[in-house]
Design an enzyme around this catalytic site. Structure first.
Site, PDB file in Angstrom:
ATOM      1  N   ASN A   9      42.877  37.008  50.253  1.00  0.00           N
ATOM      2  CA  ASN A   9      42.276  35.930  49.470  1.00  0.00           C
ATOM      3  C   ASN A   9      43.389  35.042  48.948  1.00  0.00           C
ATOM      4  O   ASN A   9      44.074  35.389  47.977  1.00  0.00           O
ATOM      5  CB  ASN A   9      41.453  36.515  48.317  1.00  0.00           C
ATOM      6  CG  ASN A   9      40.792  35.443  47.461  1.00  0.00           C
ATOM      7  OD1 ASN A   9      40.772  34.272  47.822  1.00  0.00           O
ATOM      8  ND2 ASN A   9      40.260  35.844  46.319  1.00  0.00           N
ATOM      9  N   TRP A  10      43.552  33.883  49.595  1.00  0.00           N
ATOM     10  CA  TRP A  10      44.641  32.985  49.197  1.00  0.00           C
ATOM     11  C   TRP A  10      44.323  32.220  47.916  1.00  0.00           C
ATOM     12  O   TRP A  10      45.206  31.571  47.347  1.00  0.00           O
ATOM     13  CB  TRP A  10      44.925  31.981  50.323  1.00  0.00           C
ATOM     14  CG  TRP A  10      45.562  32.591  51.541  1.00  0.00           C
ATOM     15  CD1 TRP A  10      45.890  33.910  51.733  1.00  0.00           C
ATOM     16  CD2 TRP A  10      45.938  31.910  52.741  1.00  0.00           C
ATOM     17  NE1 TRP A  10      46.441  34.093  52.974  1.00  0.00           N
ATOM     18  CE2 TRP A  10      46.488  32.885  53.619  1.00  0.00           C
ATOM     19  CE3 TRP A  10      45.846  30.593  53.169  1.00  0.00           C
ATOM     20  CZ2 TRP A  10      46.963  32.554  54.902  1.00  0.00           C
ATOM     21  CZ3 TRP A  10      46.306  30.268  54.439  1.00  0.00           C
ATOM     22  CH2 TRP A  10      46.861  31.232  55.291  1.00  0.00           C
ATOM     23  N   LYS A  11      43.072  32.249  47.481  1.00  0.00           N
ATOM     24  CA  LYS A  11      42.634  31.535  46.283  1.00  0.00           C
ATOM     25  C   LYS A  11      43.024  30.052  46.383  1.00  0.00           C
ATOM     26  O   LYS A  11      43.021  29.491  47.484  1.00  0.00           O
ATOM     27  CB  LYS A  11      43.167  32.218  45.025  1.00  0.00           C
ATOM     28  CG  LYS A  11      42.756  33.696  44.954  1.00  0.00           C
ATOM     29  CD  LYS A  11      43.076  34.342  43.644  1.00  0.00           C
ATOM     30  CE  LYS A  11      42.621  35.801  43.661  1.00  0.00           C
ATOM     31  NZ  LYS A  11      42.851  36.476  42.371  1.00  0.00           N
ATOM     32  N   HIS A  94      33.152  37.240  43.338  1.00  0.00           N
ATOM     33  CA  HIS A  94      34.472  37.506  42.757  1.00  0.00           C
ATOM     34  C   HIS A  94      34.406  37.266  41.248  1.00  0.00           C
ATOM     35  O   HIS A  94      33.728  36.357  40.775  1.00  0.00           O
ATOM     36  CB  HIS A  94      35.525  36.604  43.397  1.00  0.00           C
ATOM     37  CG  HIS A  94      36.933  37.034  43.124  1.00  0.00           C
ATOM     38  ND1 HIS A  94      37.548  36.804  41.919  1.00  0.00           N
ATOM     39  CD2 HIS A  94      37.836  37.696  43.894  1.00  0.00           C
ATOM     40  CE1 HIS A  94      38.782  37.286  41.963  1.00  0.00           C
ATOM     41  NE2 HIS A  94      38.984  37.839  43.154  1.00  0.00           N
ATOM     42  N   GLU A  96      36.355  35.935  39.264  1.00  0.00           N
ATOM     43  CA  GLU A  96      36.755  34.587  38.848  1.00  0.00           C
ATOM     44  C   GLU A  96      35.601  33.599  39.003  1.00  0.00           C
ATOM     45  O   GLU A  96      35.463  32.662  38.211  1.00  0.00           O
ATOM     46  CB  GLU A  96      37.976  34.148  39.668  1.00  0.00           C
ATOM     47  CG  GLU A  96      39.231  34.940  39.321  1.00  0.00           C
ATOM     48  CD  GLU A  96      40.326  34.840  40.356  1.00  0.00           C
ATOM     49  OE1 GLU A  96      41.363  35.499  40.170  1.00  0.00           O
ATOM     50  OE2 GLU A  96      40.145  34.129  41.361  1.00  0.00           O
ATOM     51  N   GLU A 166      36.927  45.666  42.654  1.00  0.00           N
ATOM     52  CA  GLU A 166      38.072  45.060  41.981  1.00  0.00           C
ATOM     53  C   GLU A 166      37.880  45.167  40.469  1.00  0.00           C
ATOM     54  O   GLU A 166      37.170  44.332  39.883  1.00  0.00           O
ATOM     55  CB  GLU A 166      38.224  43.588  42.362  1.00  0.00           C
ATOM     56  CG  GLU A 166      38.648  43.333  43.783  1.00  0.00           C
ATOM     57  CD  GLU A 166      39.094  41.892  43.975  1.00  0.00           C
ATOM     58  OE1 GLU A 166      40.216  41.689  44.473  1.00  0.00           O
ATOM     59  OE2 GLU A 166      38.357  40.973  43.610  1.00  0.00           O
ATOM     60  N   GLY A 172      45.374  40.372  39.235  1.00  0.00           N
ATOM     61  CA  GLY A 172      46.465  39.488  38.865  1.00  0.00           C
ATOM     62  C   GLY A 172      47.262  39.926  37.648  1.00  0.00           C
ATOM     63  O   GLY A 172      48.003  39.129  37.077  1.00  0.00           O
ATOM     64  N   SER A 213      45.433  43.744  42.140  1.00  0.00           N
ATOM     65  CA  SER A 213      46.881  43.959  42.118  1.00  0.00           C
ATOM     66  C   SER A 213      47.351  44.911  43.206  1.00  0.00           C
ATOM     67  O   SER A 213      48.241  45.747  42.993  1.00  0.00           O
ATOM     68  CB  SER A 213      47.337  44.459  40.737  1.00  0.00           C
ATOM     69  OG  SER A 213      47.135  43.464  39.754  1.00  0.00           O
ATOM     70  N   GLY A 234      45.150  39.771  46.965  1.00  0.00           N
ATOM     71  CA  GLY A 234      45.282  38.453  46.376  1.00  0.00           C
ATOM     72  C   GLY A 234      46.685  37.917  46.501  1.00  0.00           C
ATOM     73  O   GLY A 234      47.122  37.478  47.562  1.00  0.00           O
ATOM     74  N   GLY A 235      47.433  37.951  45.402  1.00  0.00           N
ATOM     75  CA  GLY A 235      48.763  37.343  45.354  1.00  0.00           C
ATOM     76  C   GLY A 235      49.710  37.818  46.433  1.00  0.00           C
ATOM     77  O   GLY A 235      50.493  37.020  46.984  1.00  0.00           O
TER      78      GLY A 235
END
Length: 259
Positions: A9-11, A94, A96, A166, A172, A213, A234-235
């Site tokens: 997930n590049w967001k 998600h 977010e 998640e 994050g 994470s 994610g990151g």
């Protein structure tokens, strides 16, 4: 036996140039790892991804979908539009989206329905807050989220489904549950799916991912759990060296331990 599934997930990150380079690297990576890869870039790069990932074996996914088929929904994309861009998967629910964009359980259920009816595989995100875990509400809340999100469809409509656990407090933050906590929580999820939908459907068509994470340093322990079919990253997916290590983690997928 299902392959492990690693979804990126590049967001809302990366430029067009950076995205092109990462698409190229991921296309090559897919030829050397046993896991199935899904890349979910920003919507502006979906068509680029469709072109650059063609014939690589990497699946393309979207980060969001509107629950309506068409209409006056400025800035939104329908499931059929995502299919036209080459998407096979879409992230739904998600945390977010739930918190920052006020997506209710009803909206998420409608999005799941829209995705399935347009032959997109939902990556359904579920997760509890730190306060809910402290109060001992994790299991009941997660099973509620699953049942609510799938309330408008039945198993005869679902050929494939991905559930991504998640924990909200781990996204994050560089904080992750212990391996024992992940094992216990995801075992509860798997057992709930067996009970509600039957083990044949769950064994063959449902992937259970862990997200929150995920890194190149903790992925091996997470992916080695019997009840984990892969990871939603994610990151770390924005850094190819880290993402490559996650994808190369040696794992053996199985849901047998949860029965």
């Amino acid at each position: 036996m299902k392959n492990k599934l690693i979804a990126a997930n590049w967001k809302m990150n990366l430029s067009a140039v950076q995205s092109a380079e990462l698409f190229k690297q991921c296309a090559s990576l897919a030829q050397t790892v046993p896991s199935d890869l899904i890349i979910c870039p920003p919507a502006t790069y979906l068509q680029m991804g469709n072109s650059m990932l063609e014939s690589s074996g990497v699946h393309l996914g979207a980060q969001n979908v509107n629950q309506n088929l068409a209409g006056a929904y400025t800035g939104e994309l329908s499931a059929s539009m995502l299919k036209d861009c080459g998407c096979a998967f879409v992230i739904i629910g998600h945390s977010e989206r739930r918190t920052q964009f006020n997506e209710s359980d009803e909206i998420i259920a409608a999005k799941v329905k829209a995705a399935i009816e347009n032959s997109l595989t939902p990556i359904l995100c579920i997760g509890e807050s730190e306060n809910q875990r402290t109060l001992g509400l994790t299991n009941s809340f997660l099973t509620y989220q699953i049942d609510s999100a799938l309330s408008l469809v039945d198993k005869t409509q679902m050929k494939n489904l991905v559930i991504a656990y998640e924990p909200i407090w781990a996204i994050g933050t560089n904080k992750t549950p212990s391996i024992a906590q992940i094992q216990q929580t995801m075992t509860t999820i798997v057992k709930h799916m067996y009970k509600k939908y039957g083990e044949n459907f769950t064994d063959s068509s449902v992937h259970m991912l862990y997200g929150g994470s995920v890194s190149d340093t903790n992925c091996q322990a997470i992916l080695s759990l019997d009840v984990v079919d892969g990871c939603l990253v994610g990151g770390a997916s924005l850094n190819f060296e880290k993402f490559e290590k996650i994808c190369q983690a040696s794992v053996k997928p199985s849901l047998v331990a949860a029965k």
